[in-house]
Design an enzyme around this catalytic site. Sequence first.
Site, PDB file in Angstrom:
ATOM      1  N   SER A 115       3.582  -5.768   7.202  1.00  0.00           N
ATOM      2  CA  SER A 115       3.261  -4.388   7.555  1.00  0.00           C
ATOM      3  C   SER A 115       3.386  -4.240   9.064  1.00  0.00           C
ATOM      4  CB  SER A 115       1.824  -4.072   7.140  1.00  0.00           C
ATOM      5  OG  SER A 115       1.462  -2.786   7.586  1.00  0.00           O
ATOM      6  N   ILE A 145       8.828  -9.672   8.015  1.00  0.00           N
ATOM      7  CA  ILE A 145       8.670  -8.211   7.889  1.00  0.00           C
ATOM      8  C   ILE A 145       7.392  -7.914   7.103  1.00  0.00           C
ATOM      9  CG2 ILE A 145       9.818  -6.048   7.330  1.00  0.00           C
ATOM     10  CD1 ILE A 145      11.415  -7.715   9.293  1.00  0.00           C
ATOM     11  N   ARG A 180       2.395 -10.702   1.783  1.00  0.00           N
ATOM     12  CA  ARG A 180       2.939 -10.282   3.076  1.00  0.00           C
ATOM     13  C   ARG A 180       3.699 -11.475   3.646  1.00  0.00           C
ATOM     14  NH1 ARG A 180      -2.527  -9.541   2.765  1.00  0.00           N
ATOM     15  NH2 ARG A 180      -3.429  -7.500   3.087  1.00  0.00           N
ATOM     16  N   CYS A 219       1.401   8.705 -21.863  1.00  0.00           N
ATOM     17  CA  CYS A 219       0.468   8.835 -20.739  1.00  0.00           C
ATOM     18  C   CYS A 219       1.127   9.552 -19.567  1.00  0.00           C
ATOM     19  CB  CYS A 219      -0.022   7.470 -20.280  1.00  0.00           C
ATOM     20  SG  CYS A 219      -0.893   6.547 -21.545  1.00  0.00           S
ATOM     21  N   SER A 255       0.803  -1.228   0.000  1.00  0.00           N
ATOM     22  CA  SER A 255       0.000   0.000   0.000  1.00  0.00           C
ATOM     23  C   SER A 255       0.838   1.281   0.000  1.00  0.00           C
ATOM     24  CB  SER A 255      -0.953   0.006   1.191  1.00  0.00           C
ATOM     25  OG  SER A 255      -1.671  -1.198   1.248  1.00  0.00           O
ATOM     26  N   ILE A 297       2.442   2.876   2.298  1.00  0.00           N
ATOM     27  CA  ILE A 297       2.139   3.810   3.382  1.00  0.00           C
ATOM     28  C   ILE A 297       3.255   3.834   4.417  1.00  0.00           C
ATOM     29  CG2 ILE A 297       0.533   4.309   5.274  1.00  0.00           C
ATOM     30  CD1 ILE A 297      -1.574   2.772   3.611  1.00  0.00           C
ATOM     31  N   HIS A 348       3.295   4.283   7.970  1.00  0.00           N
ATOM     32  CA  HIS A 348       2.417   4.332   9.149  1.00  0.00           C
ATOM     33  C   HIS A 348       3.151   5.014  10.292  1.00  0.00           C
ATOM     34  CE1 HIS A 348      -0.390   1.448   7.358  1.00  0.00           C
ATOM     35  NE2 HIS A 348       0.649   0.743   6.970  1.00  0.00           N
ATOM     36  N   LYS A 374      -4.972  -4.394   8.841  1.00  0.00           N
ATOM     37  CA  LYS A 374      -5.469  -3.027   8.885  1.00  0.00           C
ATOM     38  C   LYS A 374      -6.635  -2.858   7.927  1.00  0.00           C
ATOM     39  CE  LYS A 374      -0.991  -1.044  10.126  1.00  0.00           C
ATOM     40  NZ  LYS A 374      -0.106  -2.194   9.813  1.00  0.00           N
TER      41      LYS A 374
END
Lengths: 479, 412
Positions: A341, A339, A313, A406, A48, A50, A52, A253
């Site tokens: 998320s 390892i 994951r 594009c 994702s 992110i 966190h 999550k």
Amino acid sequence: MDKELDIIIIGGGIVGTAIARELSRYQLDVALVEKESDVGWGTTKANSAIVHTGYDPKPGTLMAKLNVQGARLFPSVCEELDVPYKRLGSLVLTPDEEGFKVLEDLKEKGKINGVTNLEIIKQEKLFDLEPNLSRDIKGALWVKDTAITSPVELAIAFRENAQENGVRFILDTTVVGFDLEGKRIKSVKTDKGSIRAKWVINAGGVYSDDIARLAGDDSFSITPVKGEYALFDKEIGSLVRRVIFPLPTETTKGILVLPTVDGNLLVGPNEHITTKDDTNVTEEGLKQVISFVKREVPSLPLNMIITVFAGLRAKELNRKDFVIEPSPVVENLINVGGIQSPGLSSAPAIAIYVAEILKDRGVELNKKKHFIPERKAIPRFANLSWEERTKLIAKDPSYGEIICRCEYVTVGEIVEAVRRGANTLDGIKFRTRAGSGRCQGGFCGPRLIPLLSQLLEISPEEITKKGKESRLVIGETKR
Amino acid sequence: MKEIKTDIVVIGGGPAGLAAALRSGEAGANVILVERDFELGGILNQCIHTGFGLSLLGVELTGPEYAETFIEKVLSLSNVKVLLSTMVLDIKEKTVYGVNKKDGVVAIKAGAIVLSMGCRERTRGALGIPGERPAGIYTAGSAQRLINIEGLMPGKRIVVLGSGDIGMIMARRLLLEGAEVLGVLEKLPYPGGLTRNVVQCLEDFGIPLYLNHTITEIRGKYRVEGVIAENLLTKERFSMDVDTILLSVGLIPENELSKKIGVRLDPRTGGPIVDQYRETNVDGVFACGNVLQVHDLVDEVTRESYIAGEGAIRYISGKRRVEGIINLRPGENIRYIVPQRLSLPVDSPPYIYFRPQEPFVNCQIIGKSNGREFTLGSYEYARPGEMIKLRLKRELLDSSLDIEVSLVGEKE
């Protein structure tokens, strides 16, 4: 490789490359071995993206500690390495009044973990921040410091910077075993020959338990948990402006919707235990992801999907924590496994933590006199102002030749990507974004094959999408 | 930044842009034709099969030959300037911003703009076909470019998903190049492209067309190793041993630039909403060719683009006036109509283009306005793969009220 290395890192994902870059600060002879043709092609390329803040992991775990530390290091790491980092904030939504209790708990957990800037908000403020959310949502935990980044670009940046500081990257090379002498690894056996090293760092991602087992260490076990994603056109990239989470469950999550650093919208992931080579996207999986997010963002237009993908994951289900420790069996092996998320968020802290383990074990960490901390990204024509574009083209006209229509990627960027080590179509894509837009390489693909053939001085049949057997063409047409 | 002023700027040098530039250039206007490739002609350059020009020029030409006819004419006009290898990145008001190697950034300020950027192919991602993401999946047009321009073969054993025209043409092309073409899968009960291509590209070469079929899974980690196909009626699944998948699953008009200047699009066509002069809702901005509607024949692209070129001339010479609007609405069994509206006054009843929702036989096209109905045409066959073009009747325009066009007939 004849000479004995000080350290060999197995695995070129975000964790392995972060460790490589961290160790490149010191007077050590380090190499990294990776089975794919490039870095960041495992879990790193399909997650994702992110950063966190660390409000979520169970207090007291390694995960909680390294997440919070990693998130704090992230802005400066991204600045040094010229990698995108955007602090957008995130919202954990609750669909009912009972959910506020969960949000309070999360906020409390955040406080214990040392995370600040958390606020619980009600509908009015929530819809002010995110007008496209379903009116059924009752409120949210607003995590103001959540950020997004570009994980593969970061892995590439770690690699480039580590290389500049002396680390060797041995790509397209699979570890097949170890030569052991008692409780010590003497050399790492690969499909291309053996490499002798004093220390072995196992950052093998979903395969890290298999790597450890090759050395006789079965102290942990990785369960690959697949997550499927859909990526949407930039045109709707601002349907939400923050990372949108559902209420978390025991194990995940949840399925998210968020903007990417490149301005697309990303939706996913679900979770499904699978095998280590399964990155298949399934019809049911996609339906699950889309229908879930549709409840939160009802106006999500399904005809704007530009691609779908899945990632794995690497979960250690027994410990439910990262496994970062010296092997209990092999003296000179350090495992960096499980390892999952928030692995990306933690990566810069994991690297420092691994360096500390080495130091504790007696490895001398003497700083290099001429360590270069900065790395510059390839100029991205699409993001430049007209003035900057004019200057760049005047300096190098190949930046005036657009090959990916594009994403507005120029020939100049492709040349630079190849100079920095890209040797596949995906390698080009992750460095420049050529082929990652709405036509998915339909236009630039057939033009990139001859260009790469020329730049790499190999025949078009040897050009691959992502190494190994992924050849793009089989030869010439009839003459 | 290099600044240029001109009467008309045409974006895109394929068949549409060539015709628009030619017609407005012949009328004496200063025209700049901007093309992103290093040569004019657009996608025609890779269409080395024949079948072009039959209706407009009365001869059967290949794509490059058809393009050459117009390129020569355009280049002979001294008031038409061609900017090659120049990519337009932005439009603001009537200024078009492009880049190229020689000039760097070019800003072209024009009196009128003609949009003729063409279309792109729908991708696997847009379909969400499940499975792995190996090499060996090409859109039909990309494969066409690889084979016909670069001289490279994408694979040995081919399946084509979707029966669009380029897909069928490429099935034949690959067969002629020695590949094994296992079949063309079409999820609908009828082919997506022209009947002539079904006959000349598939039937004549013994390539099976599987109607009501799709691909439900792609196998192979690095290179395509096979697909699972499904008969959508019986739900029967079978595997096909292929190393290459060609996609011919639809074309999307490329209107990202158009949207930047506020051009409104018709969700049915994916192209701008235009009047009979091919003028969009933005004053002085015209659209023609596949950026406006996906055509079946290039001859009609040329005709449509002549209209846009004339419209642009009329606009810059100040002759344009709009005293009212008649909307043209697709009625029963009609997928879309172009143009979507008529600007009043209407000098002479214009031609309209449309496609049926599904295949029909023995059908009539009915125009309705102000409670009156007129038969506009009768057809033995009407198929979605083939565009229908017919002229509106003067009587339909009398009331200056909206017109609905529908199709009445038997389903094929």
